[in-house]
Scaffold this active site. Structure first.
Site: not given
Ligand code: NAP
Length: 236
Positions: A141-142, A158, A162
């Site tokens: 989540s977030s 978004y 979440k």
């Molecule tokens: N980064 C932050 O600050 C943050 C903060 C709060 C929450 N989050 C949450 O943490 C989780 C991971 O985020 P992250 O920052 O690591 O993001 P990220 O680096 O953008 O990675 C996103 C991942 O999700 C996959 N994905 C997206 N759409 C998809 C689809 N349609 N089918 C299959 N795979 C898909 C991507 O695959 P591809 O490589 O194929 O695109 C990638 O592996 C997410 O749920 C995000 O909302 C992140």
């Protein structure tokens, strides 16, 4: 493999998912990561195996319900169990767009990945967890989902997705009360430097993975139905 726990981490090919996969494998867990392209996931699997862990990659386009079903069917056929599900794959398609200007199709596309696909994976995983009387489900989540503090405005799709995932976490935790060995929690990883989080984020993916990994490996007396950041309860 018989005595190893089996974890499924969606979107394990990069970002926080990759760090979660690596940290789970460090605990002796066999980690199945999903990727949209097998070659994208294979490099993470190679890293894990090189570090002495055990991992494999399976195909999953989150928006394809047949792939979602096939994935869990294949895991059941191969291992007859799924101990840990980390719903990590996610999208932020409307970053900094005011809600009033949001294209409804963008809202639908966001919900499809962050909510509907994640919910269906839980629904598919639960029979395996109930059968083996063990399960740890973690929904990424977030803080931006906290209804307590919507001060930023913007990014309605978004944040709503979440918040919906948080609601799913609470509702299913209550439904699962008669299965105390199955725990479901939501994790806010913090603001993490990834493609989604952007370059200004202060945390590394390894730091962002700490709370999700903690929830994925909770002991028998661990909590269920909570929302956590830095291993502390966070306001809904
Ligand atoms: N980064 C932050 O600050 C943050 C903060 C709060 C929450 N989050 C949450 O943490 C989780 C991971 O985020 P992250 O920052 O690591 O993001 P990220 O680096 O953008 O990675 C996103 C991942 O999700 C996959 N994905 C997206 N759409 C998809 C689809 N349609 N089918 C299959 N795979 C898909 C991507 O695959 P591809 O490589 O194929 O695109 C990638 O592996 C997410 O749920 C995000 O909302 C992140």
């Amino acid at each position: 493999m018989a005595n190893k726990k089996i974890a499924l981490v969606t979107g394990g090919n990069r970002g926080i998912g990759r760090a979660i996969a690596r940290q789970l494998s460090d605990q002796g867990i066999h980690v199945i990561i999903t990727a949209r392209k097998i070659s994208d996931g294979q490099s993470v699997v190679d890293e894990i195996i090189e570090a002495g862990g055990s991992s494999e990659v399976m195909l999953l386009e989150m928006t394809d319900s047949q792939q979602r079903e096939r994935l869990v069917r294949d895991i059941d056929a191969q291992y007859q169990r799924l101990d840990i599900l980390v719903n990590n794959a996610g999208v932020a398609l409307d970053k900094w767009v005011p809600g009033a200007d949001l294209d409804i199709q963008v809202m639908r596309d966001t919900m499809e990945v962050n909510v509907y696909a994640s919910l269906q994976l839980i629904q598919l995983a639960l029979p395996l967890m109930k059968r083996n009387q063990y399960g740890r489900i973690v929904n990424l989540s977030s803080e931006l989902a906290s209804l307590n503090d919507m001060h930023l405005g913007m990014t309605l799709a978004y944040r709503t997705s979440k918040a919906a995932l948080n609601a799913i976490t609470r509702i299913l935790a209550l439904e699962l009360e008669e299965y105390p060995d199955i725990k479901i929690n939501a994790a806010a990883p913090g603001w993490v430097k990834t493609e989604l989080g952007g370059d200004d984020a202060p945390l590394t993916p390894e730091q962002g993975a700490i709370t999700p990994v903690w929830l994925a490996t909770l002991p028998e007396d661990g909590p269920s139905g909570g929302f956590y950041r830095e291993k502390q309860a966070y306001p809904w």
